[in-house]
Structures are given as C-alpha cells and as structure tokens.
Write a protein that holds these residues in place. Structure first.
Motif, PDB file in Angstrom:
ATOM      1  N   GLU A 129       0.922  -1.158   0.123  1.00 37.59           N
ATOM      2  CA  GLU A 129       0.139   0.097   0.021  1.00 37.59           C
ATOM      3  C   GLU A 129       0.849   1.723  -0.131  1.00 37.59           C
ATOM      4  N   GLU A 130       1.890   1.292   0.750  1.00 38.07           N
ATOM      5  CA  GLU A 130       2.746   2.680   0.663  1.00 38.07           C
ATOM      6  C   GLU A 130       3.424   2.325  -0.556  1.00 38.07           C
ATOM      7  N   ALA A 133       0.921   4.085  -2.955  1.00 44.70           N
ATOM      8  CA  ALA A 133       0.675   5.283  -2.556  1.00 44.70           C
ATOM      9  C   ALA A 133       1.733   6.363  -3.270  1.00 44.70           C
ATOM     10  N   GLY A 136       1.061   7.469  -6.647  1.00 44.61           N
ATOM     11  CA  GLY A 136      -0.060   8.176  -6.774  1.00 44.61           C
ATOM     12  C   GLY A 136      -1.332   7.806  -6.465  1.00 44.61           C
ATOM     13  N   GLU A 138      -4.591   7.129  -4.876  1.00 45.70           N
ATOM     14  CA  GLU A 138      -5.309   7.605  -3.448  1.00 45.70           C
ATOM     15  C   GLU A 138      -6.700   7.130  -3.410  1.00 45.70           C
ATOM     16  N   ARG A 139      -7.021   6.753  -2.141  1.00 42.71           N
ATOM     17  CA  ARG A 139      -8.429   6.097  -1.884  1.00 42.71           C
ATOM     18  C   ARG A 139      -9.342   7.190  -1.837  1.00 42.71           C
ATOM     19  N   VAL A 140     -10.471   6.598  -2.439  1.00 41.28           N
ATOM     20  CA  VAL A 140     -11.714   7.682  -2.479  1.00 41.28           C
ATOM     21  C   VAL A 140     -12.708   7.252  -1.659  1.00 41.28           C
ATOM     22  N   THR A 142     -15.087   8.333   1.985  1.00 36.19           N
ATOM     23  CA  THR A 142     -14.830   8.191   3.719  1.00 36.19           C
ATOM     24  C   THR A 142     -16.025   8.825   4.318  1.00 36.19           C
ATOM     25  N   TYR A 176     -10.651   4.429  -5.803  1.00 32.05           N
ATOM     26  CA  TYR A 176      -9.182   4.817  -6.105  1.00 32.05           C
ATOM     27  C   TYR A 176      -9.034   5.728  -7.220  1.00 32.05           C
ATOM     28  N   GLN A 177      -8.051   6.808  -7.081  1.00 27.91           N
ATOM     29  CA  GLN A 177      -7.774   7.528  -8.029  1.00 27.91           C
ATOM     30  C   GLN A 177      -6.531   7.970  -8.269  1.00 27.91           C
TER      31      GLN A 177
END
Length: 206
Positions: A129-130, A133, A136, A138-140, A142, A176-177
């Motif tokens: 996951e690191e 990240a 680039g 990113e989670r979408v 929340t 994700y984006q």
C-alpha cells in the motif's frame, strides 16, 4: 641657340591629394569618424557610416531579431506540448498498472475485516500500500464526507433529520484515483434529509 627646355613654356604639375582612408588611426589606434566630405564610394555605393546605410542595417537587425523571437516562442510551445504529452502518457500507463492491482487491495481489505492479516502478511500488505501510494494511488470515499455522484456510487440509502445534505454514511468498497483520473468510484451508503428523499411509490388503482 637655346635649349629645347628653354623654348617650351613652363607647365604646372597637377597637385596630388592623398587621402588616408584607413579606419584606424595609426597613431591613436582609435576608430576614425567617417569622412563627411566623401560619403560615397566610387559608383555611388554608400559607406557604412551614412544615415541610409545605418537605417537599412537597423531595419535588417530588427527583422532578424523578430524572426529569432518567433522561433524561440515556437520552440517553447513545442517543448511544453511534448512535456504535457509525456506526462499524460506516463499517467495513463501508471493508471493501467494500478487499476490491475485493485482486486489485490480489495482482497487485503476483506482479510483485514476478517482479522486474517497479521504478522509477515501485515508487513507485506503495508509495504504494498505504501508503494502504491508513492506511485500516486489515493483512496476515494470516507464516512461522513458529502456525497458526490462523480466520485461515489450509492449502494444504500436512508433518510434522517440529522443531515442537511446527502452524506456518505458508510463505505462499502473504497474507490481509487491517480492524480485527477478516477479509477473507480467508491461504493457508499448515503443518508439524505427528508426533503431530498425520493417520493414513495404509490400502489396502482385496482
């Protein structure tokens, strides 16, 4: 009897005028000013220091300078376009690779929910996951953020007087984006105020 030289009338020799046209003074070694009395060479050709010649050179210099600036501007536009295209191609290629790894992230999330990610597997999941990240990703989505149809997919719906606008109550599956490119929307449960809830369906007349 007179000599032949005495019988001829005295003829005056034409005076010889010597003009020094050297551009550098041999004594001071400094450039000389052009001779104002002889502004032209033989055949009518203007010398360098005349106003007509200087004006022509200035016009030619201005034309060449403008042409050089046009070439520089065209090259700068071309360079920026190439950089933009290269960045777009790189982003598309990265997005395709990351999109293919989303099922792996989903499997890790499910395993975490079941408490099956621990020990060395936890370290591997964290490292993956690191690394994604850093590329680039990113989670979408929340819980508690405003509902955005462009980023969220509503899979559950409820009405509450505690909210004024549609809000994501729970995230069923994260989205994700990459940069501004959305790989997939987040699946969320949405809570809306009563005045924005869809009208209830009425039974048809019997």
């Amino acid at each position: 009897m007179s000599s032949p030289n005495e019988s001829r009338p005295h003829e005056e020799q034409p005076s010889v005028v010597i003009r020094d046209r050297r551009r550098i003074d041999p004594e001071t070694l400094q450039p000389r000013e052009p001779d104002e009395e002889t502004p032209e060479r033989e055949g009518g050709e203007h010398v360098l220091g005349t106003p007509d010649r200087a004006g022509a050179l200035e016009a030619q210099l201005a034309e060449r300078t403008a042409e050089l600036r046009r070439v520089e501007a065209e090259y700068e536009n071309y360079r920026k376009q190439v950089q933009h295209d290269q960045a777009a191609i790189s982003e598309i290629a990265t997005a395709k690779v990351l999109d293919s790894l989303l099922p792996v992230l989903d499997a890790i999330d499910r395993a975490r929910g079941l408490g099956e990610v621990n020990g060395s597997l936890w370290a591997v999941a964290e490292a993956l996951e690191e690394r994604l990240a850093d590329l680039g990703l990113e989670r979408v989505g929340t819980a508690g953020e405003p509902f955005d149809p462009a980023r969220h997919e509503a899979v559950g719906h409820q009405v509450s007087d505690d909210v004024d606008t549609p809000v994501c109550t729970a995230v069923v599956r994260p989205g994700y984006q990459v940069g501004t490119r959305l790989l997939r929307p987040a699946q969320v449960s949405v809570t809306e105020p009563p005045d924005q809830a869809p009208p209830a369906a009425t039974a048809p007349d019997s």
